[in-house]
Scaffold this motif. Sequence first.
Motif, PDB file in Angstrom:
ATOM      1  N   ALA A  11       0.830  -1.189   0.000  1.00  0.00           N
ATOM      2  CA  ALA A  11       0.000   0.000   0.000  1.00  0.00           C
ATOM      3  C   ALA A  11       0.862   1.235   0.000  1.00  0.00           C
ATOM      4  N   ALA A  12       2.133   1.098   0.312  1.00  0.00           N
ATOM      5  CA  ALA A  12       3.045   2.218   0.241  1.00  0.00           C
ATOM      6  C   ALA A  12       3.445   2.425  -1.193  1.00  0.00           C
ATOM      7  N   GLY A  13       2.897   3.386  -1.876  1.00  0.00           N
ATOM      8  CA  GLY A  13       3.251   3.637  -3.262  1.00  0.00           C
ATOM      9  C   GLY A  13       3.815   5.002  -3.364  1.00  0.00           C
ATOM     10  N   ILE A  14       4.151   5.449  -4.540  1.00  0.00           N
ATOM     11  CA  ILE A  14       4.634   6.802  -4.651  1.00  0.00           C
ATOM     12  C   ILE A  14       4.388   7.284  -6.043  1.00  0.00           C
ATOM     13  N   SER A  15       4.434   8.599  -6.226  1.00  0.00           N
ATOM     14  CA  SER A  15       4.320   9.115  -7.562  1.00  0.00           C
ATOM     15  C   SER A  15       4.571  10.593  -7.546  1.00  0.00           C
ATOM     16  N   ASP A  55      10.983  -2.262 -14.786  1.00  0.00           N
ATOM     17  CA  ASP A  55      12.218  -2.600 -15.492  1.00  0.00           C
ATOM     18  C   ASP A  55      13.244  -3.200 -14.535  1.00  0.00           C
ATOM     19  N   ARG A  56      13.129  -4.492 -14.317  1.00  0.00           N
ATOM     20  CA  ARG A  56      14.120  -5.222 -13.523  1.00  0.00           C
ATOM     21  C   ARG A  56      14.185  -6.675 -14.024  1.00  0.00           C
ATOM     22  N   PRO A  57      14.395  -6.838 -15.323  1.00  0.00           N
ATOM     23  CA  PRO A  57      14.274  -8.164 -15.926  1.00  0.00           C
ATOM     24  C   PRO A  57      15.287  -9.173 -15.405  1.00  0.00           C
ATOM     25  N   GLN A  58      16.426  -8.690 -14.872  1.00  0.00           N
ATOM     26  CA  GLN A  58      17.432  -9.634 -14.362  1.00  0.00           C
ATOM     27  C   GLN A  58      16.933 -10.411 -13.159  1.00  0.00           C
ATOM     28  N   THR A  59      15.855  -9.938 -12.526  1.00  0.00           N
ATOM     29  CA  THR A  59      15.247 -10.645 -11.393  1.00  0.00           C
ATOM     30  C   THR A  59      13.840 -11.135 -11.721  1.00  0.00           C
ATOM     31  N   ARG A  60      13.497 -11.166 -13.013  1.00  0.00           N
ATOM     32  CA  ARG A  60      12.132 -11.482 -13.445  1.00  0.00           C
ATOM     33  C   ARG A  60      11.163 -10.440 -12.905  1.00  0.00           C
ATOM     34  N   ASN A  61      11.660  -9.198 -12.848  1.00  0.00           N
ATOM     35  CA  ASN A  61      10.870  -8.045 -12.403  1.00  0.00           C
ATOM     36  C   ASN A  61      10.323  -8.200 -10.996  1.00  0.00           C
ATOM     37  N   LEU A  62      11.137  -8.783 -10.094  1.00  0.00           N
ATOM     38  CA  LEU A  62      10.758  -8.771  -8.688  1.00  0.00           C
ATOM     39  C   LEU A  62      10.590  -7.329  -8.223  1.00  0.00           C
ATOM     40  N   ILE A  63       9.565  -7.095  -7.445  1.00  0.00           N
ATOM     41  CA  ILE A  63       9.205  -5.743  -7.022  1.00  0.00           C
ATOM     42  C   ILE A  63      10.003  -5.367  -5.786  1.00  0.00           C
ATOM     43  N   ASP A  64      10.847  -4.357  -5.921  1.00  0.00           N
ATOM     44  CA  ASP A  64      11.622  -3.849  -4.794  1.00  0.00           C
ATOM     45  C   ASP A  64      11.108  -2.457  -4.430  1.00  0.00           C
ATOM     46  N   PRO A  65      11.658  -1.816  -3.392  1.00  0.00           N
ATOM     47  CA  PRO A  65      11.149  -0.496  -2.999  1.00  0.00           C
ATOM     48  C   PRO A  65      11.196   0.539  -4.116  1.00  0.00           C
ATOM     49  N   ALA A  66      12.236   0.500  -4.952  1.00  0.00           N
ATOM     50  CA  ALA A  66      12.317   1.474  -6.046  1.00  0.00           C
ATOM     51  C   ALA A  66      11.158   1.325  -7.016  1.00  0.00           C
ATOM     52  N   ILE A  67      10.719   0.094  -7.248  1.00  0.00           N
ATOM     53  CA  ILE A  67       9.586  -0.128  -8.153  1.00  0.00           C
ATOM     54  C   ILE A  67       8.278   0.283  -7.485  1.00  0.00           C
ATOM     55  N   ILE A  68       8.112  -0.061  -6.209  1.00  0.00           N
ATOM     56  CA  ILE A  68       6.920   0.384  -5.484  1.00  0.00           C
ATOM     57  C   ILE A  68       6.800   1.904  -5.559  1.00  0.00           C
ATOM     58  N   ILE A  69       7.915   2.570  -5.283  1.00  0.00           N
ATOM     59  CA  ILE A  69       7.935   4.032  -5.289  1.00  0.00           C
ATOM     60  C   ILE A  69       7.706   4.573  -6.691  1.00  0.00           C
ATOM     61  N   GLY A  70       8.391   3.984  -7.681  1.00  0.00           N
ATOM     62  CA  GLY A  70       8.269   4.481  -9.048  1.00  0.00           C
ATOM     63  C   GLY A  70       6.875   4.352  -9.615  1.00  0.00           C
ATOM     64  N   VAL A  71       6.241   3.202  -9.395  1.00  0.00           N
ATOM     65  CA  VAL A  71       4.872   3.018  -9.890  1.00  0.00           C
ATOM     66  C   VAL A  71       3.933   3.995  -9.189  1.00  0.00           C
ATOM     67  N   GLY A  72       4.107   4.163  -7.892  1.00  0.00           N
ATOM     68  CA  GLY A  72       3.257   5.093  -7.156  1.00  0.00           C
ATOM     69  C   GLY A  72       3.409   6.534  -7.616  1.00  0.00           C
ATOM     70  N   LYS A  73       4.642   6.924  -7.917  1.00  0.00           N
ATOM     71  CA  LYS A  73       4.873   8.283  -8.418  1.00  0.00           C
ATOM     72  C   LYS A  73       4.246   8.478  -9.792  1.00  0.00           C
ATOM     73  N   ALA A  74       4.331   7.452 -10.624  1.00  0.00           N
ATOM     74  CA  ALA A  74       3.724   7.553 -11.948  1.00  0.00           C
ATOM     75  C   ALA A  74       2.205   7.673 -11.856  1.00  0.00           C
ATOM     76  N   LEU A  75       1.593   6.944 -10.924  1.00  0.00           N
ATOM     77  CA  LEU A  75       0.144   7.055 -10.761  1.00  0.00           C
ATOM     78  C   LEU A  75      -0.257   8.417 -10.214  1.00  0.00           C
ATOM     79  N   TYR A  76       0.598   8.986  -9.372  1.00  0.00           N
ATOM     80  CA  TYR A  76       0.334  10.345  -8.894  1.00  0.00           C
ATOM     81  C   TYR A  76       0.391  11.327 -10.063  1.00  0.00           C
ATOM     82  N   GLN A  77       1.361  11.126 -10.936  1.00  0.00           N
ATOM     83  CA  GLN A  77       1.459  11.977 -12.125  1.00  0.00           C
ATOM     84  C   GLN A  77       0.202  11.855 -12.980  1.00  0.00           C
TER      85      GLN A  77
END
Length: 296
Positions: A11-15, A55-77
Motif C-alpha cells: 500500500a506504500a506507493g509513490i508518484s 524494469d528489472r528483468p534480471q530478477t524477473r521483475n521482482l518488485i523492490d522499494p524502487a519499483i513500489i515508489i516508481g509506480v506510485g509516483k507515476a500514478l500520482y502523475q
Amino acid sequence: MTAGLGAVTLAAGISSGQAQTQTQVQPTPTAPAPTAGAGKVRTEQRGPVLLIGIDRPQTRNLIDPAIIIGVGKALYQLEHDDGLRVAVLHGIGPDFSMGIDPPAFIAAVQAGIIPVKDPDFISILELAPPIRTKPLVVAVQGGTQFAGHEYFLAADIRVAASDTVFRQAEVTRGSFPGGGATVRFTREAGWANAMRYMLTGDTWGAEEAHRMGLVQEVTPPGKQLDVAIELAKKVAAVAPLGVRATLASSRQALAAEETTALAAVQPTFSRLQQTEDFKESQRALREGRPPVFRGV
C-alpha cells in the motif's frame, strides 16, 4: 527468489508529477542496497496516455522499494496531470513480475522507507487512500505471480500474452495474498474459480484467465503492449469527465463492502507473518526443500 511475501504492505506507493519521457525512478538516497540491483520504473507519455514500465528483468521483475515508489509516483502523475487521461502498466523483459523481492523489501521496512511517506504517491493496490480516479490498463506476459498478479488485478482493463503464467500461491508460503487479491480475484472470477487457485497454489494460463473474466484480451506473445496501448487510446479519445464518473460510480457500487474487506488485509497479513508456519516456509525456501506446515 520468488515473491513469497505476497504484497507485504505494498500500500506504500509513490508518484511525483511531471515525469519525463523514459525517466528512470531510482530509490531514495537512504535506501538500503537492494537485491540484484535496484529496479527502475520507466515512464513515457504518448499524448494523453502514460506508459509505466517495470524494469528489472534480471530478477524477473521482482518488485523492490524502487519499483513500489516508481509506480506510485507515476500514478500520482497520472492523477494530477490534466493532459493525461489513462495509463498502461507493463513489464519490461520476458515476465511481467514474479512478485516481491523479500530481502530488499524487509531492508526497506527496517530502514523506514516502507511504508512510503512521500505525499506525491498513490498506491496501485489502493489498500488505503488516496485512490486513483483515472483508468489503468495492464499488459502482462510470462510470469505474473504473487504480488505481480495483485498489481495485474488492480487494473481496470487487462491484456495478457498467451504465454502468461499466473499464480497466487501465498498459501504455499504460510501466508495469504496481502495486496487485495482475496477481494478482487474472488469478486471478478467468482468464488470457486478464485478458491480453486488461491487455495491450491496452482498456476493457470491466459486462456483460463480469460474464461474467468480476469483478462479481456489474449494476444500472441509480444503483442500485448500494443493491444493495451490501442485500448488506452480508445479510452483517452472519449469524454474524460464521463470516464472518471463511470469509474467512480462503478466503485461506489462496491465501496462499502470492498473498503471494509481491503482494510482488513494488512492486519491479517501481518498476523500470519508471525506464525511458525510462515517461519518454516522461509526456512524451507532457504534450504531448498518442501515446507512442513503444522498449523501454528
